[in-house]
Scaffold this active site. Structure first.
Site, PDB file in Angstrom:
ATOM      1  N   CYS A   1      -3.749  -0.337  -1.231  1.00 50.77           N
ATOM      2  CA  CYS A   1      -3.925  -1.725  -0.789  1.00 50.77           C
ATOM      3  C   CYS A   1      -2.800  -2.118   0.170  1.00 50.77           C
ATOM      4  O   CYS A   1      -1.660  -2.322  -0.262  1.00 50.77           O
ATOM      5  CB  CYS A   1      -3.946  -2.651  -2.003  1.00 50.77           C
ATOM      6  SG  CYS A   1      -4.000  -4.395  -1.571  1.00 50.77           S
TER       7      CYS A   1
ATOM      8  N   CYS B   1      -1.338  -5.673  -0.320  1.00 49.42           N
ATOM      9  CA  CYS B   1      -0.445  -5.780  -1.477  1.00 49.42           C
ATOM     10  C   CYS B   1       0.916  -5.147  -1.168  1.00 49.42           C
ATOM     11  O   CYS B   1       1.952  -5.672  -1.575  1.00 49.42           O
ATOM     12  CB  CYS B   1      -1.027  -5.055  -2.692  1.00 49.42           C
ATOM     13  SG  CYS B   1      -2.772  -5.338  -2.964  1.00 49.42           S
ATOM     14  N   ASP B   2       0.953  -4.017  -0.470  1.00 52.95           N
ATOM     15  CA  ASP B   2       2.173  -3.203  -0.448  1.00 52.95           C
ATOM     16  C   ASP B   2       2.819  -2.965   0.923  1.00 52.95           C
ATOM     17  O   ASP B   2       3.957  -2.497   0.980  1.00 52.95           O
ATOM     18  CB  ASP B   2       1.885  -1.836  -1.097  1.00 52.95           C
ATOM     19  CG  ASP B   2       1.471  -1.993  -2.552  1.00 52.95           C
ATOM     20  OD1 ASP B   2       1.997  -2.922  -3.203  1.00 52.95           O
ATOM     21  OD2 ASP B   2       0.625  -1.229  -3.030  1.00 52.95           O
TER      22      ASP B   2
END
Ligand SMILES: Cc1cc2nc3c(=O)[nH]c(=O)nc-3n(C[C@H](O)[C@H](O)[C@H](O)COP(=O)(O)OP(=O)(O)OC[C@H]3O[C@@H](n4cnc5c(N)ncnc54)[C@H](O)[C@@H]3O)c2cc1C
Length: 422
Positions: free
Chosen positions: A252, A255-256
């Site tokens: 993701c 997200c990261d």
């Protein structure tokens, strides 16, 4: 349960005993999701552990001092000392119980567990999965005055809540942040009156009897069920992946990617997700190598042109990853050339894998008719082979998986159900 302010922190939390403190905010869907779980557990554990909550916005300095960065955040204290892990985001009941149990003797935990009373509730329609497909079905059903419950193992929104930008959902002139689009969809359905049970553990799904058990004690019965559980990313299945998942290997970018400022990253895949997300990661990372098994990307032309024009991105075609390993704080991806069989080691700070998706059907795969790829077969009204069970969105057998097609499926299933129940 008591509401406290920073001035009472010393006397209510640090003075002694076992305490759990919930930092909450208003207009915070994850806080609304955790509130009933917190209240229910306060009744169960209240004799042994004090449950208090604090409004984060009005007690900001203390929240910051305690390292609280988002709402809700639960902190656990034993005799004035913070213990266990703090919990935030989509907090599950089982996560809280795990922490509470760790604060008590095993015998007492047993006694408390024996007091848990199972409950049964009934709805007209139960929707499993609160992504765009499930949320849309929930909206249409609710507007048809059909008593509906939406159940999700995570917070509402599905994939779009972790997609950085959506530029092809009609009705918006400018690209929309994915989290905003999913928030708006979710609030619209919730405001209508659909009941939400989110960030729960789905313990059992009985499609034939139309019963779902959540958090081990709550049975929810319905006349009809809509499966809208979407898809999850495929894993490579090569050595090192499982061990480094979440520790350098991510699925993701939204997200990261932010953790890779000025760092080097490997992206694996060649479809739309890989190509678009590589471009997004380049906002943070200094160098990206995209590894793809074929000699050309399968992503749409516009996304490819953007990627090829990006000076931070290199491509490695006709190569396949064979293993991941650690070398100090670096991650080594061994890739094999499909032409020469030569192995090359790519040393980077992180790896993002985008190699397609698989349908989320583990808990009910035996009962449903599936296509060769494991997606649920439906008729044009989204009915499955089991009477009263519908399926919508990415989890069904179809050619194109997009937000627009998921919301269309949700619409069709809801209208078909409303007509049947009329
Ligand atoms: C990186 C990425 C970028 C994308 N970009 C775009 C784009 O720009 N435009 C576009 O149109 N589409 C895009 N898509 C595709 C789009 O996100 C999907 O088509 C859409 O989200 C499908 O909606 P859905 O409701 O079927 O499933 P999902 O969005 O996958 O939602 C499924 C929900 O079900 C829940 N769930 C799973 N298992 C269970 C269970 N057992 N019980 C209860 N709940 C469960 C999940 O937690 C999730 O909330 C993108 C997808 C990805 C992965």
């Amino acid at each position: 349960m008591k509401e406290i302010t920073s001035s009472e922190f010393e006397s209510e939390v640090l003075a002694g005993g076992k305490v759990v403190l919930d930092f909450y905010s208003t207009e915070c869907p994850p806080c609304e999701a955790v509130a009933p779980k917190f209240e229910g557990l306060a009744k169960l554990y209240g004799n042994d552990i004090k449950f208090v909550k604090m409004f984060r916005q009005q007690n900001k300095p203390l929240a910051e001092q305690l390292g609280v960065k988002s709402s809700p955040t639960l902190l656990f204290f034993d005799n004035g000392v913070q213990v266990g892990n703090s919990l935030s985001g989509g907090i599950k009941r089982s996560d809280i119980i795990h922490q509470l149990d760790a604060m008590l003797p095993a015998e007492r935990v047993k006694e408390i567990n024996s007091q848990i009373k199972s409950s049964v509730s009934e709805f007209d329609v139960l929707i499993l999965g609160a992504g765009p497909g499930g949320l849309t079905a929930g909206l249409y059903l609710c507007q048809s005055k059909i008593n509906t419950v939406l159940i999700d193992i995570a917070l509402p929104g599905g994939h779009i809540s972790t997609t950085h930008e959506i530029s092809n959902y009609p009705g918006f002139i400018d690209p929309q942040p994915g989290y905003m689009l999913s928030h708006n969809m979710s609030e619209q359905t919730k405001l209508c009156g659909t009941v939400y049970k989110v960030a729960v553990d789905v313990t059992k799904i009985d499609l034939e009897n139309k019963e779902v058990v959540i958090d081990e004690f709550e049975t929810i019965k319905a006349k009809k069920i809509i499966i809208a559980t979407g898809t999850s990313p495929n894993l490579m299945g090569i050595p090192g992946e499982r061990e480094m998942k979440g520790k350098g290997i991510s699925y993701c970018a939204t997200c990261d990617a932010k953790y890779y400022g000025d760092k080097e990253v490997v992206v694996i895949g060649g479809g739309n997700s890989a190509v678009e997300e590589a471009d997004f990661i380049s906002k943070f990372a200094s160098k990206i190598t995209v590894v793809h098994q074929f000699d050309a990307f399968t992503a749409n032309k516009q996304a490819q042109e953007k990627l090829f024009a990006n000076p931070k991105i290199n491509t490695l075609f006709q190569h396949e990853p064979r293993s991941f390993s650690r070398q100090g704080d670096k991650l080594v991806t061994e890739v094999e050339s499909l032409k020469t069989k030569e192995i090359t080691k790519l040393v980077s700070d992180g790896v993002f894998i985008f190699i397609g998706m698989k349908p989320n059907i583990e808990m009910f795969r035996d009962k449903l008719t599936l296509d060769n790829w494991g997606y649920i077969k439906t008729d044009e009204d989204m009915r499955t082979n089991i009477p009263g069970i519908y399926a919508v969105g990415d989890v069904i057998s179809k050619k194109y998986r997009q937000i627009t097609t998921a919301v269309a499926d949700g619409t069709i299933a809801a209208i078909a159900i409303a007509k049947e129940m009329d």
